[in-house]
Design an enzyme around this catalytic site. Structure first.
Site, PDB file in Angstrom:
ATOM      1  N   ASP A  77       2.836   2.194  -4.988  1.00  0.00           N
ATOM      2  CA  ASP A  77       2.789   2.289  -6.467  1.00  0.00           C
ATOM      3  C   ASP A  77       3.405   3.574  -6.995  1.00  0.00           C
ATOM      4  O   ASP A  77       4.200   3.561  -7.935  1.00  0.00           O
ATOM      5  CB  ASP A  77       1.368   2.045  -7.028  1.00  0.00           C
ATOM      6  CG  ASP A  77       0.302   2.993  -6.539  1.00  0.00           C
ATOM      7  OD1 ASP A  77       0.578   3.812  -5.629  1.00  0.00           O
ATOM      8  OD2 ASP A  77      -0.838   2.930  -7.070  1.00  0.00           O
ATOM      9  N   SER A 104     -26.339   9.165 -14.803  1.00  0.00           N
ATOM     10  CA  SER A 104     -25.869   8.229 -13.775  1.00  0.00           C
ATOM     11  C   SER A 104     -27.061   7.745 -12.968  1.00  0.00           C
ATOM     12  O   SER A 104     -27.828   8.563 -12.441  1.00  0.00           O
ATOM     13  CB  SER A 104     -24.875   8.940 -12.860  1.00  0.00           C
ATOM     14  OG  SER A 104     -24.833   8.291 -11.609  1.00  0.00           O
ATOM     15  N   LEU A 141     -12.674   1.082  -2.880  1.00  0.00           N
ATOM     16  CA  LEU A 141     -12.612  -0.054  -3.808  1.00  0.00           C
ATOM     17  C   LEU A 141     -12.323   0.426  -5.235  1.00  0.00           C
ATOM     18  O   LEU A 141     -12.501  -0.310  -6.197  1.00  0.00           O
ATOM     19  CB  LEU A 141     -13.919  -0.848  -3.774  1.00  0.00           C
ATOM     20  CG  LEU A 141     -14.317  -1.373  -2.394  1.00  0.00           C
ATOM     21  CD1 LEU A 141     -15.633  -2.127  -2.462  1.00  0.00           C
ATOM     22  CD2 LEU A 141     -13.227  -2.276  -1.837  1.00  0.00           C
ATOM     23  N   SER A 142     -11.934   1.686  -5.358  1.00  0.00           N
ATOM     24  CA  SER A 142     -11.550   2.271  -6.645  1.00  0.00           C
ATOM     25  C   SER A 142     -12.698   2.397  -7.620  1.00  0.00           C
ATOM     26  O   SER A 142     -12.585   2.056  -8.802  1.00  0.00           O
ATOM     27  CB  SER A 142     -10.430   1.457  -7.300  1.00  0.00           C
ATOM     28  OG  SER A 142      -9.323   1.490  -6.498  1.00  0.00           O
ATOM     29  N   GLU A 158       0.845  -1.208   0.000  1.00  0.00           N
ATOM     30  CA  GLU A 158       0.000   0.000   0.000  1.00  0.00           C
ATOM     31  C   GLU A 158       0.872   1.246   0.000  1.00  0.00           C
ATOM     32  O   GLU A 158       1.876   1.309   0.720  1.00  0.00           O
ATOM     33  CB  GLU A 158      -0.893  -0.036   1.251  1.00  0.00           C
ATOM     34  CG  GLU A 158      -2.252   0.543   1.066  1.00  0.00           C
ATOM     35  CD  GLU A 158      -3.136  -0.265   0.100  1.00  0.00           C
ATOM     36  OE1 GLU A 158      -3.126   0.046  -1.116  1.00  0.00           O
ATOM     37  OE2 GLU A 158      -3.841  -1.160   0.560  1.00  0.00           O
ATOM     38  N   ASP A 218      -4.795   1.098  -9.239  1.00  0.00           N
ATOM     39  CA  ASP A 218      -6.240   0.891  -9.340  1.00  0.00           C
ATOM     40  C   ASP A 218      -6.671   0.652 -10.782  1.00  0.00           C
ATOM     41  O   ASP A 218      -7.436  -0.270 -11.079  1.00  0.00           O
ATOM     42  CB  ASP A 218      -6.998   2.109  -8.787  1.00  0.00           C
ATOM     43  CG  ASP A 218      -6.622   2.399  -7.349  1.00  0.00           C
ATOM     44  OD1 ASP A 218      -5.965   1.543  -6.718  1.00  0.00           O
ATOM     45  OD2 ASP A 218      -6.979   3.476  -6.852  1.00  0.00           O
ATOM     46  N   GLY A 267     -16.840   5.401  -2.743  1.00  0.00           N
ATOM     47  CA  GLY A 267     -16.179   6.009  -1.583  1.00  0.00           C
ATOM     48  C   GLY A 267     -15.775   5.019  -0.508  1.00  0.00           C
ATOM     49  O   GLY A 267     -15.511   5.408   0.630  1.00  0.00           O
ATOM     50  N   ALA A 268     -15.718   3.729  -0.845  1.00  0.00           N
ATOM     51  CA  ALA A 268     -15.336   2.730   0.164  1.00  0.00           C
ATOM     52  C   ALA A 268     -13.902   2.252  -0.048  1.00  0.00           C
ATOM     53  O   ALA A 268     -13.463   1.299   0.566  1.00  0.00           O
ATOM     54  CB  ALA A 268     -16.302   1.550   0.119  1.00  0.00           C
TER      55      ALA A 268
HETATM   56  C1  GLA Z   1      -5.269   4.852  -3.906  1.00  0.00           C
HETATM   57  C2  GLA Z   1      -4.534   5.204  -5.196  1.00  0.00           C
HETATM   58  C3  GLA Z   1      -3.561   4.091  -5.599  1.00  0.00           C
HETATM   59  C4  GLA Z   1      -2.655   3.691  -4.442  1.00  0.00           C
HETATM   60  C5  GLA Z   1      -3.471   3.468  -3.153  1.00  0.00           C
HETATM   61  C6  GLA Z   1      -2.579   3.266  -1.955  1.00  0.00           C
HETATM   62  O1  GLA Z   1      -6.113   3.756  -4.113  1.00  0.00           O
HETATM   63  O2  GLA Z   1      -5.435   5.445  -6.242  1.00  0.00           O
HETATM   64  O3  GLA Z   1      -2.809   4.477  -6.721  1.00  0.00           O
HETATM   65  O4  GLA Z   1      -1.649   4.636  -4.250  1.00  0.00           O
HETATM   66  O5  GLA Z   1      -4.341   4.548  -2.878  1.00  0.00           O
HETATM   67  O6  GLA Z   1      -1.837   2.098  -2.088  1.00  0.00           O
END
Ligand code: GLA
Length: 387
Positions: free
Chosen positions: A40, A71, A126-127, A37, A173, A123-124
Site C-alpha cells: 500500500d 477505555s 487486525l488493525s 502485503e 487499514d 496487537g494481533a
Molecule cells: C500495516 C499497515 C498497513 C500495511 C500493512 C502491510 O497493517 O498499517 O498500511 O502496510 O501493515 O501490508
C-alpha cells in the site's frame, strides 16, 4: 466455531452511568487482507476486507472544552482540554491523534465524553488502531455535523497514525475499516484510490485466523525501515529516470539495472513488492473465477516472499504456515499485516475447521510453548452509526 456478538447495549448503559448523558454509538471494524502485503505505501494494490470484530465508541457533547476519555479494555480514564492534546505513547494517542488532525485542518469541535470498547483483539495485526481512529473520527463527524466524507475520514485517520502513533502506515487499514462491505473484499489501487468490491464466493471454505500470540513489538520501527528501503530503491531509479514516482512505476529490469548494483538487500525488498503486486492482480482473477486453490497457492508464495525477502515474519508465523502447508483441508496460508507477530490467515475447508484448530493448537504449544488462538471471521460492513 461459535460466533459471539458484541453487546452494544451494555456499552450504552455503562456510558449513561458514567457520564449521565445519552450517547451516540459508532462501530468501526478490524480487517483481514487476503493478499497484497506491504504494497500500500508503495502505491500498489491490496485486497482487504472488514471483519466482524470491531471497535465500538459511545460519545456525547459536553458544555466545556474538555475531552473525557475512558477505555473499558484498558480500564483507564484520561481528561484534557481540546487545545492541549499531545501524544503520550498510550491508548489515548489513537483518539487524540484524530482530534489533533481536526485542529490541523482548522475544523472546530467542542468538548466531548467518549467511551471506547470492542471485541477486536489488540496487537494481533487486525488493525485495532485504525479501527479506533476511524470510529472516533466518524463519531466526531456525526456528533458535530462536520460534513467529512468517508475518504476524508480515511486520510485523516491515516495521518493521525503517522503523526501521533509514529507509524508511517499505508492507507489499507483505515480504508478497509471505513469502506468494508459484507461478503466482499476491496480491491484497492493505493495510487489512485480507485476500488472495486470483489464478491468472496468461497463455497464451503472459511477464513480462519491463527493468532501466534507473539505481540509485534518490533513492528513499528522495522515497518518504517522497510518503507525507507523501498523509498531508497525508488530514489536510485529516479536518478536515471526522473519520471519514476514510486515502485509502481518500476519494472524488474529497472531494478536489476539501477538498484541491484548498489545494494542487494534493497533490491530484494523492492523485488518482493513488485512481485506481490503482480500476484495480487492474478489472485483477483482467481477469485473472480472461483479458483480458490490457485488463490491459496499464491498466498503461500506471498508468505515465502514476506519471510525470506521482505523479512517481516517471525519463527512462530513461519511455523504456522509451514505446518498447514501439507494439510489437504487448507488451501492457502500466510502471515498477515505488518508482521513480526500477529496472525496467519488461512483458507480452510469448512467441515475441517474444528479438527484443524485442535490439532494446530496442540502442536503449536509443543513447538513454541505458546498458546494459539483461532478465529473464523465473517466479512462485515465498514464503519457505521448504531441505532
Ligand atoms: C500495516 C499497515 C498497513 C500495511 C500493512 C502491510 O497493517 O498499517 O498500511 O502496510 O501493515 O501490508
Amino acid at each position: 466455531m461459535k460466533f459471539s456478538k458484541y453487546d452494544a447495549d451494555a456499552l450504552r448503559r455503562n456510558f449513561r452511568q458514567r457520564f449521565q448523558a445519552e450517547p451516540l454509538l459508532v462501530c468501526s471494524p478490524g480487517r483481514i487482507n487476503i493478499i497484497g502485503e506491504h504494497t500500500d505505501y508503495n502505491e500498489g494494490f491490496v485486497l482487504p476486507a472488514a471483519i466482524d470484530k470491531a471497535v465500538y465508541v459511545a460519545i456525547s457533547k459536553r458544555n466545556d472544552d474538555n475531552i473525557a476519555l475512558a477505555s473499558l479494555a484498558f480500564n483507564k480514564t484520561y481528561t484534557c482540554k481540546i487545545a492541549e492534546v499531545r501524544p503520550l505513547k498510550s491508548w489515548t494517542d489513537y483518539v487524540l491523534g484524530v482530534v489533533d488532525q481536526l485542529s490541523k485542518h482548522s475544523i472546530v469541535i467542542g468538548g466531548f465524553n467518549l467511551l471506547l470498547d470492542g471485541d477486536i483483539i489488540i496487537g494481533a495485526g487486525l488493525s485495532s488502531s485504525a479501527a479506533v481512529e476511524c470510529s472516533v473520527l466518524y463519531a466526531l463527524n456525526e456528533l458535530f455535523a462536520l460534513g467529512l466524507s468517508r475518504i476524508q475520514i480515511v486520510k485523516m485517520a491515516q495521518a493521525a497514525e503517522h503523526e501521533f502513533a509514529g507509524v508511517k502506515c499505508g492507507i489499507m487499514d483505515q480504508f478497509a475499516s471505513v469502506f468494508g462491505k459484507a461478503d466482499h473484499a476491496i480491491q484497492l489501487d493505493c495510487r489512485s484510490l480507485e476500488y472495486q468490491y470483489v464478491p468472496l464466493h468461497m463455497e464451503g471454505i472459511r477464513i480462519v485466523l491463527f493468532n501466534s500470540n507473539v505481540s509485534h513489538s518490533l513492528a513499528s520501527s522495522e515497518y518504517n525501515t522497510r518503507r525507507q528501503q523501498c523509498e531508497q530503491g525508488v530514489a536510485w531509479v529516479q536518478q536515471q529516470m526522473p519520471e519514476v514516482k514510486s515502485l509502481r512505476d518500476v519494472s524488474l529490469e529497472l531494478l536489476q539495472q539501477h538498484v541491484l548494483p548498489k545494494d542487494a538487500l534493497i533490491y530484494k525488498r523492492c523485488k518482493y513488492v513488485l512481485e506481490e503486486n503482480l500476484r495480487l492482480l492474478a489472485a483477483c482473477d482467481d477469485l473472480k473465477k472461483g479458483d480458490i486453490a490457485a488463490l491459496g497457492q499464491k498466498m503461500f508464495r506471498t508468505h515465502e516472499g514476506l519471510s525470506k525477502e521482505y523479512e517481516v515474519s517471525c519463527s512462530e508465523l513461519d511455523w504456522l504456515v509451514q505446518y498447514v502447508r501439507n494439510e489437504k483441508n487448507v488451501l492457502g496460508s500466510r502471515m498477515m499485516g505488518g508482521g513480526f507477530g500477529g496472525c496467519s490467515i488461512n483458507l480452510v475447508k469448512e467441515n475441517a475447521v474444528d479438527a484443524l484448530v485442535e490439532k494446530v493448537s496442540a502442536q503449536y504449544r509443543e513447538a513454541t510453548g505458546l498458546t494459539l488462538s483461532a478465529y473464523a471471521v465473517q466479512i462485515a460492513d465498514g464503519t457505521e452509526k448504531l441505532l
